[in-house]
Design a protein around this motif. Structure first.
Motif, PDB file in Angstrom:
ATOM      1  N   UNK A 195       0.819  -1.218   0.000  1.00  0.00           N
ATOM      2  CA  UNK A 195       0.000   0.000   0.000  1.00  0.00           C
ATOM      3  C   UNK A 195       0.848   1.262   0.000  1.00  0.00           C
ATOM      4  N   UNK A 196       2.021   1.198   0.619  1.00  0.00           N
ATOM      5  CA  UNK A 196       2.921   2.359   0.677  1.00  0.00           C
ATOM      6  C   UNK A 196       3.930   2.366  -0.462  1.00  0.00           C
ATOM      7  N   UNK A 197       3.876   1.307  -1.279  1.00  0.00           N
ATOM      8  CA  UNK A 197       4.806   1.171  -2.401  1.00  0.00           C
ATOM      9  C   UNK A 197       6.254   1.296  -1.944  1.00  0.00           C
ATOM     10  N   UNK A 198       6.559   0.612  -0.839  1.00  0.00           N
ATOM     11  CA  UNK A 198       7.912   0.613  -0.285  1.00  0.00           C
ATOM     12  C   UNK A 198       8.508  -0.789  -0.371  1.00  0.00           C
ATOM     13  N   UNK A 199       9.831  -0.886  -0.424  1.00  0.00           N
ATOM     14  CA  UNK A 199      10.459  -2.195  -0.257  1.00  0.00           C
ATOM     15  C   UNK A 199      10.141  -2.735   1.137  1.00  0.00           C
ATOM     16  N   UNK A 200      10.131  -4.038   1.256  1.00  0.00           N
ATOM     17  CA  UNK A 200       9.773  -4.665   2.527  1.00  0.00           C
ATOM     18  C   UNK A 200      10.675  -4.182   3.658  1.00  0.00           C
ATOM     19  N   UNK A 201      11.968  -4.111   3.401  1.00  0.00           N
ATOM     20  CA  UNK A 201      12.907  -3.726   4.458  1.00  0.00           C
ATOM     21  C   UNK A 201      12.640  -2.307   4.947  1.00  0.00           C
ATOM     22  N   UNK A 202      12.258  -1.430   4.031  1.00  0.00           N
ATOM     23  CA  UNK A 202      12.030  -0.042   4.421  1.00  0.00           C
ATOM     24  C   UNK A 202      10.728   0.104   5.200  1.00  0.00           C
ATOM     25  N   UNK A 232      23.250  -5.836   3.154  1.00  0.00           N
ATOM     26  CA  UNK A 232      23.081  -6.739   4.296  1.00  0.00           C
ATOM     27  C   UNK A 232      22.199  -6.093   5.359  1.00  0.00           C
ATOM     28  N   UNK A 233      22.385  -4.800   5.577  1.00  0.00           N
ATOM     29  CA  UNK A 233      21.552  -4.086   6.553  1.00  0.00           C
ATOM     30  C   UNK A 233      20.079  -4.190   6.164  1.00  0.00           C
ATOM     31  N   UNK A 234      19.792  -4.004   4.886  1.00  0.00           N
ATOM     32  CA  UNK A 234      18.416  -4.159   4.406  1.00  0.00           C
ATOM     33  C   UNK A 234      17.900  -5.560   4.749  1.00  0.00           C
ATOM     34  N   UNK A 235      18.726  -6.571   4.466  1.00  0.00           N
ATOM     35  CA  UNK A 235      18.324  -7.953   4.708  1.00  0.00           C
ATOM     36  C   UNK A 235      18.094  -8.215   6.190  1.00  0.00           C
ATOM     37  N   UNK A 236      18.884  -7.573   7.039  1.00  0.00           N
ATOM     38  CA  UNK A 236      18.705  -7.746   8.484  1.00  0.00           C
ATOM     39  C   UNK A 236      17.385  -7.148   8.959  1.00  0.00           C
ATOM     40  N   UNK A 238      11.987  -8.167  10.884  1.00  0.00           N
ATOM     41  CA  UNK A 238      10.541  -8.050  10.723  1.00  0.00           C
ATOM     42  C   UNK A 238       9.841  -9.384  10.880  1.00  0.00           C
ATOM     43  N   UNK A 239      10.369 -10.405  10.220  1.00  0.00           N
ATOM     44  CA  UNK A 239       9.766 -11.736  10.333  1.00  0.00           C
ATOM     45  C   UNK A 239       9.970 -12.305  11.735  1.00  0.00           C
ATOM     46  N   UNK A 249      15.543 -11.942   0.216  1.00  0.00           N
ATOM     47  CA  UNK A 249      15.607 -10.510  -0.107  1.00  0.00           C
ATOM     48  C   UNK A 249      16.896 -10.173  -0.848  1.00  0.00           C
ATOM     49  N   UNK A 250      18.021 -10.689  -0.363  1.00  0.00           N
ATOM     50  CA  UNK A 250      19.304 -10.419  -1.015  1.00  0.00           C
ATOM     51  C   UNK A 250      19.337 -10.950  -2.442  1.00  0.00           C
ATOM     52  N   UNK A 251      18.583 -12.008  -2.681  1.00  0.00           N
ATOM     53  CA  UNK A 251      18.522 -12.591  -4.021  1.00  0.00           C
ATOM     54  C   UNK A 251      17.543 -11.899  -4.945  1.00  0.00           C
TER      55      UNK A 251
END
Length: 297
Positions: free
Chosen positions: A15-22, A140-144, A149-150, A184-186
């Motif tokens: 809904x926010x059109x954001x990447x999951x990590x963000x 990697x920070x994004x992936x963390x 989150x999960x 996510x990294x993939x």
């Protein structure tokens, strides 16, 4: 974090059109009243600490009990001699899982993500992957954030405590977090990350917590290896387009139900499973004789 379900997280990101990590980062900022850079710096700190936990390993270190230590180096050396199967990357994952878990048993600094007993899973996956694919620290920070989150949702809907849910709640959760992070990294979508998480949890559902002598050593250290390998397998399946027919939220709820129905002997009490075997009892008696811990264990 405010997310009560994986479904809610995915819908918010869409809904926010954001990447999951963000989406997860923004939720952390608002829920903890942080500045964006403060949240990012905290996650950078965790990543640096993970790398340090790998670097601080020494093959001569042993736990106070003497039960754990040196196995990470054994695998590393055996791989160098070319006698192991699976290739360098596969065996480096095994090596790092052992090394970090052994560091924990030897009272060295680790990152409990999500717990100390499962601390080897995520770095065992990420550290070799960074080397293999030349992945940047910022990626990697994004992936963390994805992993966190999960992990938060699993903690909210179920448990990350071996005393509540068995080892499925510790190594199982760490494996699910790592699987989502690698997906996510993939370049995987949020939905793919949820499939990887669900597969990883499903594969380790029912895993009991049966530490010999009540110590986070046997079988805990070696279970971190299976958590890491499971995470990579599930991430690969998700990236290949393999779906999981049961939604992640339902898998998490099922894990909680399994944990609730599990005997207390199999939830960190050191009474059942491997901890209840004749050899384990001999180990306990020997540790008591050496005054390594109190007899009530």
């Amino acid at each position: 974090m405010a997310f009560q379900s994986v479904k809610q997280l995915l819908e918010r990101a869409a809904s926010e059109n954001r990447p999951l990590w963000e989406t997860i980062l923004e939720d952390d900022i608002h829920s903890q009243n942080l500045k964006r850079e403060d949240s990012l710096n905290t996650m950078r700190y965790f990543w640096e600490a993970m790398k340090t936990s790998v670097e601080n390993y020494h093959p001569d270190d042993r736990s106070n009990s003497g039960l754990v230590g040196g196995d990470g180096e054994k695998v590393r050396q055996a791989n160098r001699r070319g006698i192991l199967f699976g290739g360098d990357f596969f065996n480096e994952v095994i090596t790092e899982a052992l090394k970090v878990s052994e560091c924990n048993a030897c009272m060295k600094r680790i990152v409990a993500m999500p717990t100390a007993g499962s601390c080897g899973v995520i770095p065992a996956v990420l550290v070799p992957l960074v080397k293999e694919r030349a992945i940047s620290d910022e990626s990697v920070i994004e992936a963390l954030y994805v992993a966190a989150g999960f992990g938060q949702i699993i903690a909210t809907r179920s448990s990350i405590s071996g005393a509540e849910g068995g080892c499925q709640a510790e190594v199982g959760t760490a494996s699910a977090m790592a699987a989502a992070a690698v997906t996510h990294l993939g370049g995987g979508t949020g939905l793919m990350c949820s499939y990887a998480c669900a597969m990883a949890l499903s594969n380790l559902m029912g895993l009991v917590c049966d530490p010999i002598a009540g110590l986070v050593e046997i079988p805990c250290v070696q279970r971190n290896v299976i958590g890491a390998i499971n995470a990579l397998s599930c991430a690969n399946m998700a990236l290949a387009g393999v779906e999981h027919k049961i939604p992640a939220d339902e898998v998490i709820d099922a894990m909680r139900a399994v944990g609730d129905s599990m005997s207390s002997d199999l939830k960190e009490t050191a009474r059942g499973g491997l901890a209840g075997t004749p050899t384990a009892r001999i180990i306990v008696r020997e540790l008591i004789r050496k005054n390594q811990f109190h007899s009530e264990h």
